[in-house]
Scaffold this active site. Sequence first.
Site, PDB file in Angstrom:
ATOM      1  N   GLY A   1      21.155  -5.018  -9.027  1.00 43.08           N
ATOM      2  CA  GLY A   1      21.849  -6.318  -8.943  1.00 43.08           C
ATOM      3  C   GLY A   1      22.332  -6.750 -10.315  1.00 43.08           C
ATOM      4  N   THR A   2      21.450  -6.619 -11.290  1.00 45.01           N
ATOM      5  CA  THR A   2      21.794  -7.004 -12.676  1.00 45.01           C
ATOM      6  C   THR A   2      22.921  -6.123 -13.205  1.00 45.01           C
ATOM      7  OG1 THR A   2      19.559  -7.804 -13.083  1.00 45.01           O
ATOM      8  CG2 THR A   2      20.834  -7.163 -15.026  1.00 45.01           C
TER       9      THR A   2
ATOM     10  N   THR B   1      13.030  -1.430 -13.007  1.00 49.15           N
ATOM     11  CA  THR B   1      12.587  -1.733 -11.649  1.00 49.15           C
ATOM     12  C   THR B   1      11.437  -0.808 -11.257  1.00 49.15           C
ATOM     13  OG1 THR B   1      13.050  -1.635  -9.278  1.00 49.15           O
ATOM     14  CG2 THR B   1      14.530  -0.376 -10.630  1.00 49.15           C
ATOM     15  N   ILE B   2      10.464  -1.400 -10.593  1.00 49.73           N
ATOM     16  CA  ILE B   2       9.368  -0.558 -10.090  1.00 49.73           C
ATOM     17  C   ILE B   2       9.893   0.421  -9.040  1.00 49.73           C
ATOM     18  CG2 ILE B   2       7.537  -2.252 -10.541  1.00 49.73           C
ATOM     19  CD1 ILE B   2       7.524  -2.766  -7.439  1.00 49.73           C
ATOM     20  N   ASP B   3      11.039   0.081  -8.412  1.00 49.57           N
ATOM     21  CA  ASP B   3      11.546   0.894  -7.297  1.00 49.57           C
ATOM     22  C   ASP B   3      12.112   2.240  -7.740  1.00 49.57           C
ATOM     23  OD1 ASP B   3      10.995  -1.428  -5.902  1.00 49.57           O
ATOM     24  OD2 ASP B   3      13.075  -2.118  -5.919  1.00 49.57           O
TER      25      ASP B   3
ATOM     26  N   ARG C   1     -12.545   5.207   8.852  1.00 50.22           N
ATOM     27  CA  ARG C   1     -11.380   4.464   9.332  1.00 50.22           C
ATOM     28  C   ARG C   1     -10.077   5.114   8.886  1.00 50.22           C
ATOM     29  NH1 ARG C   1     -13.641  -1.382   7.362  1.00 50.22           N
ATOM     30  NH2 ARG C   1     -14.506  -2.063   9.358  1.00 50.22           N
TER      31      ARG C   1
ATOM     32  N   MET D   1       5.701  -1.429  -2.101  1.00 48.85           N
ATOM     33  CA  MET D   1       7.097  -1.859  -2.275  1.00 48.85           C
ATOM     34  C   MET D   1       7.994  -0.653  -2.576  1.00 48.85           C
ATOM     35  SD  MET D   1       6.978  -5.380  -4.409  1.00 48.85           S
ATOM     36  CE  MET D   1       6.710  -6.942  -3.597  1.00 48.85           C
TER      37      MET D   1
ATOM     38  N   GLU E   1       7.731   0.159   2.092  1.00 45.69           N
ATOM     39  CA  GLU E   1       8.176  -1.014   2.867  1.00 45.69           C
ATOM     40  C   GLU E   1       9.507  -0.770   3.573  1.00 45.69           C
ATOM     41  OE1 GLU E   1       8.760  -4.330   0.189  1.00 45.69           O
ATOM     42  OE2 GLU E   1      10.246  -3.244  -1.012  1.00 45.69           O
TER      43      GLU E   1
ATOM     44  N   ARG F   1      -7.311  -0.181   9.434  1.00 48.31           N
ATOM     45  CA  ARG F   1      -7.073  -1.392   8.648  1.00 48.31           C
ATOM     46  C   ARG F   1      -5.780  -1.235   7.858  1.00 48.31           C
ATOM     47  NH1 ARG F   1     -10.541  -2.856  11.481  1.00 48.31           N
ATOM     48  NH2 ARG F   1     -12.536  -3.856  10.986  1.00 48.31           N
TER      49      ARG F   1
END
Length: 364
Positions: free
Chosen positions: A120-121, A141-143, A178, A185, A238, A282
């Site tokens: 975006g920047t 960015t972490i992405d 479990r 993200m 995500e 969980r």
Amino acid sequence: MKTQLKRIGILTGGGDCPGLNAVIRSIAKPAMTEYGATVIGILDGFEGFVEGRMRELTPKDVAGIINVGGTILGTSNKGNPFMFPVETPKGIEILDYSSHAIHNYKDWKLDALIAIGGDGTMHIVDRFTELGLNMIGVPKTIDNDLAATDVTFGYHSAVAVATEALDRLQTTASAHHRVMVVEVMGRYAGWIALGAGIAGSADVILIPEIPFKWERVFEHVLLRSKRGNRFSIVCVAEGAKPAEGELVVKELDKKRTDPIRLGGIGELVGKKIEEETGLETRTVVLGHILRGGSPTAYDRILSTQYGYKALQLAAEGKFGYMVSLKGTEVTAVPVKEAILSLRTVPLDSQLIACARAVGTCLGD
Ligand code: F6P
């Protein structure tokens, strides 16, 4: 052409990530000492740029911050000057306020502005460059989803945090027999899920680049259970989605540069696994924990290299460029190259092949 670098602005835009302060420091310190320049910090990203909220940074402001997360300048993912959200009696109107930002750039007599941010920047950097501002970009960015650089700073730190979480979740999952689903993200790219999933030995990794089949996921955790592996770890990006299904969106917010806020796929995957396999499950959403805290040593070094290189580009008058890591060299690329497309995980990537080779299910 060499520029007269007397007054240099710094801005952090979009979501924060570890390493922003390290970049600010490595621009500001040499700007003051090598170039004798005045450094102006723009507050709260492009929102502050439009609203004229800026202040001069002192050597004290930028000392002792290399290991500090967040950004001393503040940031925002809501103030795109070309699509600025304005509250009116009719509701939120999206208006072009770029002229306000240009006015503030001139008013503060900036010779250059270094914007640290994600895609975006970089789009905004490109547009202001076309309008004649002296802009330089630093990829954050972490992405890790920005094109034209091998890596963005912040990614390494996010993967380190997610990996530690996976390690911790493995012991409790194992104790209780479990299935543990962990949502991370990453927006539309699976870099974080894949990196952390490999490092944290997740049994299933679901990424946006590989739409998953429910059956494959159920089979894999059931098989593990039958073999006597009485727990499974499922790491879900995500942005992951089933082959026959949609992205799970948490919220739509018109004020944001990217109006879509993802989130919720982890909960869905956990619920379905429990229903279909009968295994107790969980779900944990790591969310903003991945963006908080101290940058790793790698990110501190990369951020320091990026910041200093950006300052050098400004001094050389190389505007409209973004600093970039190519192999082991920090170099410069036209910002236009960085915004051509999002950098997602290539399907033929060695990372994917490695994950498969060690027995990880990728849902296909
Ligand atoms: O781009 C960084 C990021 O953390 C994404 O991974 C995530 O989808 C988004 O920002 C979350 O944004 P916000 O902080 O506005 O919730």
